[in-house]
Motif scaffolding. Structure first.
Motif, PDB file in Angstrom:
ATOM      1  N   GLU A  31      -8.218 -33.279  14.008  1.00  0.00           N
ATOM      2  CA  GLU A  31      -9.458 -33.998  13.726  1.00  0.00           C
ATOM      3  C   GLU A  31     -10.563 -33.454  14.615  1.00  0.00           C
ATOM      4  O   GLU A  31     -10.318 -32.614  15.486  1.00  0.00           O
ATOM      5  N   ASP A  32     -11.782 -33.968  14.431  1.00  0.00           N
ATOM      6  CA  ASP A  32     -12.869 -33.651  15.353  1.00  0.00           C
ATOM      7  C   ASP A  32     -12.532 -34.220  16.726  1.00  0.00           C
ATOM      8  O   ASP A  32     -11.874 -35.259  16.837  1.00  0.00           O
ATOM      9  N   ALA A  33     -13.004 -33.554  17.786  1.00  0.00           N
ATOM     10  CA  ALA A  33     -12.842 -34.081  19.143  1.00  0.00           C
ATOM     11  C   ALA A  33     -13.472 -35.465  19.187  1.00  0.00           C
ATOM     12  O   ALA A  33     -14.498 -35.721  18.548  1.00  0.00           O
ATOM     13  N   GLU A  34     -12.843 -36.360  19.926  1.00  0.00           N
ATOM     14  CA  GLU A  34     -13.311 -37.748  19.943  1.00  0.00           C
ATOM     15  C   GLU A  34     -13.253 -38.332  21.336  1.00  0.00           C
ATOM     16  O   GLU A  34     -12.521 -37.856  22.196  1.00  0.00           O
ATOM     17  N   GLY A  35     -14.048 -39.387  21.528  1.00  0.00           N
ATOM     18  CA  GLY A  35     -14.081 -40.072  22.808  1.00  0.00           C
ATOM     19  C   GLY A  35     -12.851 -40.953  23.009  1.00  0.00           C
ATOM     20  O   GLY A  35     -12.204 -41.357  22.041  1.00  0.00           O
ATOM     21  N   MET A  36     -12.565 -41.236  24.274  1.00  0.00           N
ATOM     22  CA  MET A  36     -11.401 -42.058  24.637  1.00  0.00           C
ATOM     23  C   MET A  36     -11.736 -42.887  25.869  1.00  0.00           C
ATOM     24  O   MET A  36     -12.522 -42.478  26.707  1.00  0.00           O
ATOM     25  N   LEU A  38     -11.722 -49.640  32.533  1.00  0.00           N
ATOM     26  CA  LEU A  38     -11.738 -48.725  31.404  1.00  0.00           C
ATOM     27  C   LEU A  38     -13.094 -48.031  31.349  1.00  0.00           C
ATOM     28  O   LEU A  38     -14.145 -48.685  31.331  1.00  0.00           O
ATOM     29  N   VAL A  39     -13.074 -46.701  31.332  1.00  0.00           N
ATOM     30  CA  VAL A  39     -14.290 -45.893  31.315  1.00  0.00           C
ATOM     31  C   VAL A  39     -14.244 -44.996  30.075  1.00  0.00           C
ATOM     32  O   VAL A  39     -13.256 -44.296  29.844  1.00  0.00           O
ATOM     33  N   TRP A  40     -15.309 -45.039  29.271  1.00  0.00           N
ATOM     34  CA  TRP A  40     -15.382 -44.233  28.057  1.00  0.00           C
ATOM     35  C   TRP A  40     -15.780 -42.803  28.397  1.00  0.00           C
ATOM     36  O   TRP A  40     -16.705 -42.573  29.172  1.00  0.00           O
ATOM     37  N   HIS A  41     -15.075 -41.838  27.813  1.00  0.00           N
ATOM     38  CA  HIS A  41     -15.400 -40.418  27.974  1.00  0.00           C
ATOM     39  C   HIS A  41     -15.635 -39.814  26.599  1.00  0.00           C
ATOM     40  O   HIS A  41     -14.715 -39.778  25.772  1.00  0.00           O
ATOM     41  N   ASN A  42     -16.854 -39.350  26.334  1.00  0.00           N
ATOM     42  CA  ASN A  42     -17.127 -38.632  25.102  1.00  0.00           C
ATOM     43  C   ASN A  42     -16.507 -37.238  25.177  1.00  0.00           C
ATOM     44  O   ASN A  42     -16.133 -36.779  26.266  1.00  0.00           O
ATOM     45  N   PRO A  43     -16.401 -36.524  24.039  1.00  0.00           N
ATOM     46  CA  PRO A  43     -15.673 -35.263  24.024  1.00  0.00           C
ATOM     47  C   PRO A  43     -16.310 -34.103  24.779  1.00  0.00           C
ATOM     48  O   PRO A  43     -15.647 -33.100  25.022  1.00  0.00           O
ATOM     49  N   ASP A 103     -17.698 -30.747  25.755  1.00  0.00           N
ATOM     50  CA  ASP A 103     -17.681 -29.425  25.126  1.00  0.00           C
ATOM     51  C   ASP A 103     -16.473 -29.210  24.208  1.00  0.00           C
ATOM     52  O   ASP A 103     -16.368 -28.159  23.579  1.00  0.00           O
ATOM     53  N   THR A 104     -15.555 -30.169  24.158  1.00  0.00           N
ATOM     54  CA  THR A 104     -14.387 -29.986  23.298  1.00  0.00           C
ATOM     55  C   THR A 104     -14.791 -30.137  21.834  1.00  0.00           C
ATOM     56  O   THR A 104     -15.768 -30.819  21.520  1.00  0.00           O
ATOM     57  N   ASN A 105     -14.036 -29.485  20.952  1.00  0.00           N
ATOM     58  CA  ASN A 105     -14.445 -29.459  19.552  1.00  0.00           C
ATOM     59  C   ASN A 105     -13.284 -29.606  18.561  1.00  0.00           C
ATOM     60  O   ASN A 105     -13.437 -29.318  17.373  1.00  0.00           O
ATOM     61  N   PRO A 158     -19.058 -37.608  19.279  1.00  0.00           N
ATOM     62  CA  PRO A 158     -19.465 -38.447  20.405  1.00  0.00           C
ATOM     63  C   PRO A 158     -20.029 -39.777  19.895  1.00  0.00           C
ATOM     64  O   PRO A 158     -20.753 -39.798  18.900  1.00  0.00           O
ATOM     65  N   VAL A 159     -19.644 -40.861  20.526  1.00  0.00           N
ATOM     66  CA  VAL A 159     -20.140 -42.186  20.153  1.00  0.00           C
ATOM     67  C   VAL A 159     -20.432 -42.989  21.409  1.00  0.00           C
ATOM     68  O   VAL A 159     -19.912 -42.714  22.479  1.00  0.00           O
ATOM     69  N   ASP A 160     -21.241 -44.010  21.245  1.00  0.00           N
ATOM     70  CA  ASP A 160     -21.465 -44.957  22.322  1.00  0.00           C
ATOM     71  C   ASP A 160     -20.679 -46.228  21.978  1.00  0.00           C
ATOM     72  O   ASP A 160     -20.970 -46.863  20.961  1.00  0.00           O
ATOM     73  N   PRO A 161     -19.678 -46.580  22.781  1.00  0.00           N
ATOM     74  CA  PRO A 161     -18.920 -47.783  22.471  1.00  0.00           C
ATOM     75  C   PRO A 161     -19.764 -49.029  22.673  1.00  0.00           C
ATOM     76  O   PRO A 161     -20.778 -49.003  23.382  1.00  0.00           O
ATOM     77  N   PRO A 162     -19.381 -50.141  22.026  1.00  0.00           N
ATOM     78  CA  PRO A 162     -20.159 -51.376  22.197  1.00  0.00           C
ATOM     79  C   PRO A 162     -20.156 -51.816  23.668  1.00  0.00           C
ATOM     80  O   PRO A 162     -19.186 -51.615  24.387  1.00  0.00           O
TER      81      PRO A 162
END
Length: 191
Positions: free
Chosen positions: A62-67, A75-80, A82-84, A186-190
């Motif tokens: 899939e596309d690289a995704e945040g976790m 819990l800290v959100w990390h967007n992808p 430079d990963t692709n 890349p997304v911004d979580p709520p």
């Protein structure tokens, strides 16, 4: 190269589980397989499965995704970044189809030009539908890759004197012609 399949236990008898309990385990595997097939065939850009030893190994690209990552108890959100590409690996019991947790799984990608990337560890990911081992990758090009998956024998205990003799050898699986089109989500979580 795929490890030659061993013969997983298929004897319905068990020293620890009743026939009903074995049926319930198989039902879990059926439900998990439906989720795996949905992920690999309907959601992912590319996916597939093959048997390797006592396991059924699957993958989805899939596309690289945040976790979210747990850092200092938060819990800290990390967007992808430079990963692709996001490479997901699923390892199931070849006998009943259930997900096998607690494994040391690594993956190597071979680019269309022959460059080997990895091996890199694939970490356990909790997903709302499908537990899997995954990581985001930074890939140099789109095209047909080779994916090599290596699974070390788990250190967890195995219950059942009859059916517990499994998962004792390392296995390798190779998927060729894995079409990867790089992307990132890349997304911004709520808040």
């Amino acid at each position: 190269m795929t490890t030659a399949p061993s013969t997983p236990p298929t004897d319905p008898s068990s020293s620890e589980a009743t026939e009903r309990q074995l049926q319930l385990g198989a039902a879990q595997g059926e439900a998990y397989r439906k989720a795996l097939d949905h992920m690999a065939q309907d959601v992912a850009k590319a996916g597939g499965t093959q048997q390797a030893g006592d396991y059924l190994i699957g993958y989805a690209i899939e596309d690289a995704e945040g976790m979210y990552h747990l850092e200092d108890g938060e819990l800290v959100w990390h967007n992808p970044g430079d990963t692709n590409a996001h490479v997901e690996v699923v390892v199931c019991d070849a006998t009943d189809g259930r997900f096998v947790p607690g494994l040391d799984v690594s993956a190597t990608l071979v680019t269309p030009g022959g460059q080997e990337l990895g091996p890199f560890p694939q970490e356990l990911v909790w997903h709302p539908m499908l537990y899997h081992y995954a990581r985001n990758w930074e890939l140099p090009e789109d095209g047909d890759y080779t994916l090599r998956v290596h699974v070390e024998p788990p250190t967890f205990m195995r219950h059942d004197e009859i059916n517990g003799r499994r998962f004792a050898a390392p296995v390798d699986a190779e998927f060729t012609g894995v079409r990867i089109e790089r992307g990132s989500e890349p997304v911004d979580p709520p808040a």
